[in-house]
Design a protein around this motif. Structure first.
Motif, PDB file in Angstrom:
ATOM      1  N   VAL A  60     -77.325  20.554 -55.573  1.00  0.00           N
ATOM      2  CA  VAL A  60     -76.850  19.290 -56.253  1.00  0.00           C
ATOM      3  C   VAL A  60     -77.853  18.132 -55.788  1.00  0.00           C
ATOM      4  O   VAL A  60     -77.473  17.120 -56.117  1.00  0.00           O
ATOM      5  N   ARG A  61     -78.807  18.325 -54.986  1.00  0.00           N
ATOM      6  CA  ARG A  61     -79.564  17.367 -54.260  1.00  0.00           C
ATOM      7  C   ARG A  61     -78.591  16.057 -53.558  1.00  0.00           C
ATOM      8  O   ARG A  61     -78.610  15.069 -53.950  1.00  0.00           O
ATOM      9  N   ALA A  62     -77.681  16.758 -52.658  1.00  0.00           N
ATOM     10  CA  ALA A  62     -76.666  15.708 -52.316  1.00  0.00           C
ATOM     11  C   ALA A  62     -77.330  14.538 -51.326  1.00  0.00           C
ATOM     12  O   ALA A  62     -76.701  13.715 -50.748  1.00  0.00           O
ATOM     13  N   ARG A  63     -78.186  15.228 -50.506  1.00  0.00           N
ATOM     14  CA  ARG A  63     -78.642  14.498 -49.195  1.00  0.00           C
ATOM     15  C   ARG A  63     -78.765  12.957 -49.513  1.00  0.00           C
ATOM     16  O   ARG A  63     -79.817  12.728 -50.478  1.00  0.00           O
ATOM     17  N   GLY A  64     -78.244  12.216 -48.954  1.00  0.00           N
ATOM     18  CA  GLY A  64     -78.289  10.816 -48.997  1.00  0.00           C
ATOM     19  C   GLY A  64     -77.772  10.258 -50.219  1.00  0.00           C
ATOM     20  O   GLY A  64     -77.661   8.933 -50.616  1.00  0.00           O
ATOM     21  N   TYR A 127     -70.635   9.544 -60.429  1.00  0.00           N
ATOM     22  CA  TYR A 127     -70.788  10.300 -59.399  1.00  0.00           C
ATOM     23  C   TYR A 127     -72.304  10.668 -59.348  1.00  0.00           C
ATOM     24  O   TYR A 127     -72.881  10.938 -60.544  1.00  0.00           O
ATOM     25  N   ASP A 128     -73.143  10.989 -58.179  1.00  0.00           N
ATOM     26  CA  ASP A 128     -74.333  11.538 -58.167  1.00  0.00           C
ATOM     27  C   ASP A 128     -74.321  13.144 -58.063  1.00  0.00           C
ATOM     28  O   ASP A 128     -75.394  13.536 -58.647  1.00  0.00           O
ATOM     29  N   ALA A 129     -73.421  13.723 -57.884  1.00  0.00           N
ATOM     30  CA  ALA A 129     -73.077  15.140 -57.685  1.00  0.00           C
ATOM     31  C   ALA A 129     -71.673  15.703 -58.002  1.00  0.00           C
ATOM     32  O   ALA A 129     -70.841  14.774 -57.251  1.00  0.00           O
ATOM     33  N   ILE A 130     -71.421  16.680 -58.522  1.00  0.00           N
ATOM     34  CA  ILE A 130     -69.947  17.291 -58.647  1.00  0.00           C
ATOM     35  C   ILE A 130     -70.253  18.814 -58.034  1.00  0.00           C
ATOM     36  O   ILE A 130     -71.131  19.502 -58.709  1.00  0.00           O
ATOM     37  N   VAL A 131     -69.449  19.151 -57.446  1.00  0.00           N
ATOM     38  CA  VAL A 131     -69.466  20.703 -56.889  1.00  0.00           C
ATOM     39  C   VAL A 131     -67.790  21.269 -57.257  1.00  0.00           C
ATOM     40  O   VAL A 131     -67.039  20.585 -57.246  1.00  0.00           O
ATOM     41  N   SER A 168     -78.034  13.962 -62.981  1.00  0.00           N
ATOM     42  CA  SER A 168     -77.195  14.455 -61.964  1.00  0.00           C
ATOM     43  C   SER A 168     -76.899  16.055 -62.017  1.00  0.00           C
ATOM     44  O   SER A 168     -76.948  16.455 -62.990  1.00  0.00           O
ATOM     45  N   ARG A 169     -76.318  16.457 -60.992  1.00  0.00           N
ATOM     46  CA  ARG A 169     -76.283  18.095 -61.072  1.00  0.00           C
ATOM     47  C   ARG A 169     -74.891  18.442 -60.832  1.00  0.00           C
ATOM     48  O   ARG A 169     -73.951  17.430 -60.223  1.00  0.00           O
ATOM     49  N   VAL A 170     -74.532  19.548 -61.417  1.00  0.00           N
ATOM     50  CA  VAL A 170     -73.021  20.117 -61.114  1.00  0.00           C
ATOM     51  C   VAL A 170     -73.320  21.571 -60.413  1.00  0.00           C
ATOM     52  O   VAL A 170     -74.123  22.393 -61.154  1.00  0.00           O
ATOM     53  N   ALA A 171     -72.623  21.893 -59.291  1.00  0.00           N
ATOM     54  CA  ALA A 171     -72.434  23.334 -58.799  1.00  0.00           C
ATOM     55  C   ALA A 171     -71.259  24.061 -59.027  1.00  0.00           C
ATOM     56  O   ALA A 171     -70.147  23.522 -58.554  1.00  0.00           O
ATOM     57  N   ILE A 172     -71.534  25.013 -59.664  1.00  0.00           N
ATOM     58  CA  ILE A 172     -69.914  25.717 -60.133  1.00  0.00           C
ATOM     59  C   ILE A 172     -70.242  27.255 -59.354  1.00  0.00           C
ATOM     60  O   ILE A 172     -71.079  27.943 -59.427  1.00  0.00           O
ATOM     61  N   GLN A 173     -69.361  27.604 -58.515  1.00  0.00           N
ATOM     62  CA  GLN A 173     -69.107  28.998 -58.176  1.00  0.00           C
ATOM     63  C   GLN A 173     -67.703  29.595 -58.292  1.00  0.00           C
ATOM     64  O   GLN A 173     -66.659  28.980 -58.282  1.00  0.00           O
ATOM     65  N   THR A 174     -67.839  30.830 -59.107  1.00  0.00           N
ATOM     66  CA  THR A 174     -66.551  31.382 -59.577  1.00  0.00           C
ATOM     67  C   THR A 174     -66.817  32.784 -59.847  1.00  0.00           C
ATOM     68  O   THR A 174     -67.829  33.385 -59.857  1.00  0.00           O
TER      69      THR A 174
END
Length: 286
Positions: A60-64, A127-131, A168-174
């Motif tokens: 999700v390109r979370a760095r910074g 938000y800049d990213a959601i997980v 921005s990006r979302v990461a889903i793990q399921t």
């Protein structure tokens, strides 16, 4: 206008996650990560879990990043990793479990943990990213028809789209449904037991339902099915629980320990035979 939520009730969620922090700490790793690890040869469970967290944060390109949201934040391992190792300036976690929130609130000024359903969360700025790791299984109640499940999942993606900055990006793990070929009666009984006893009111989605519900809102950047990794994770959790069985029984009682032993051990074979999958999906807002 309030969002219509079609997932498991707060009571059903707390039935599992509020059982006991001390109990879960006996068999999870030191980070208290309760989702599928990302394994390489020679890994400890903790190392494999940290690799998983890093893969999600990189995805999700979370760095910074200025602001990150973790939906179903558990005991806060990703929030810690994001703020302490990735320089995320503000990380917000949502959980319905009071006990998880108590554990996660360790005093970092960069982290807020809220006891709140995502459907009731109104961000004060984007938000800049959601997980979301291991929570999607609770977003539709067991027994709903496919079209209704997809509609419920879509409301989650609509929430994500309105809560995110552009691009921005979302990461889903399921966990996802796999093939049902050659599934033994014992496996069917074990899976029914887990649905009824361990995770009441929750429904494992099909991967196609996850993707369909995001259409027009997000592009799919990457998908991988790590079923074998979840088999290894469940096997390791089971061994760790057995190694601390007497203390676990003292904390939550013999019946609960037996239920969790059955749950963890019985999930190994379905993942190995691909009756279940573990989907890791990265989406980007369109």
């Amino acid at each position: 206008m309030p969002r219509v939520y079609l997932g498991a009730s707060s009571d059903a969620i707390r039935h599992h996650y509020d059982l006991s922090n001390e109990f879960f700490a006996l068999w999870l790793d030191t980070t208290m990560t309760y989702s599928c690890a990302l394994w390489e040869p020679g890994d400890t469970l903790e190392r494999a879990q940290i690799r998983q967290l890093d893969a999600v944060l990189d995805g999700v390109r979370a760095r910074g990043a200025a602001r990150l949201l973790d939906v179903g934040c558990g005991w806060g391992s990703l929030l810690r990793r994001a703020t302490e190792s990735y320089g995320v300036r503000r990380a917000v976690g949502l959980t319905i479990s009071d006990r998880q929130a108590d554990w996660s609130a360790w005093g970092s000024a960069a982290v807020d943990v809220l006891v709140r359903n995502w459907a009731d969360h109104v961000p004060d700025e984007p938000y800049d990213a959601i997980v979301s790791l291991g929570a999607f299984e609770h977003f539709a109640r067991f027994g709903l028809p496919r079209a209704t499940r997809v509609a419920g999942y879509r409301r989650f993606f609509e929430f994500c789209r309105t809560a995110l900055s552009a691009g921005s990006r979302v990461a889903i793990q399921t966990t996802v449904k796999g093939n049902n070929r050659r599934m033994t009666r014992a496996t069917v009984r074990d899976m029914e037991f887990v649905v009824e006893t361990v995770f009441p009111e929750s429904e494992i989605p099909a991967l196609s339902e996850v993707v369909e519900s995001s259409e027009g809102l997000f592009d799919v950047v990457s998908v991988r099915n790590d079923a074998e990794h979840y088999a290894m994770t469940c096997q390791e959790w089971f061994h760790r629980l057995r190694a601390h069985r007497a203390e676990a029984a003292r904390i939550v009682g013999e019946r609960a320990v037996a239920d969790y032993e059955r749950y963890l051990s019985s999930f190994v074979e379905p993942f190995r035979k691909r009756h279940l999958g573990l989907a890791r999906v990265i989406f980007e807002a369109v």
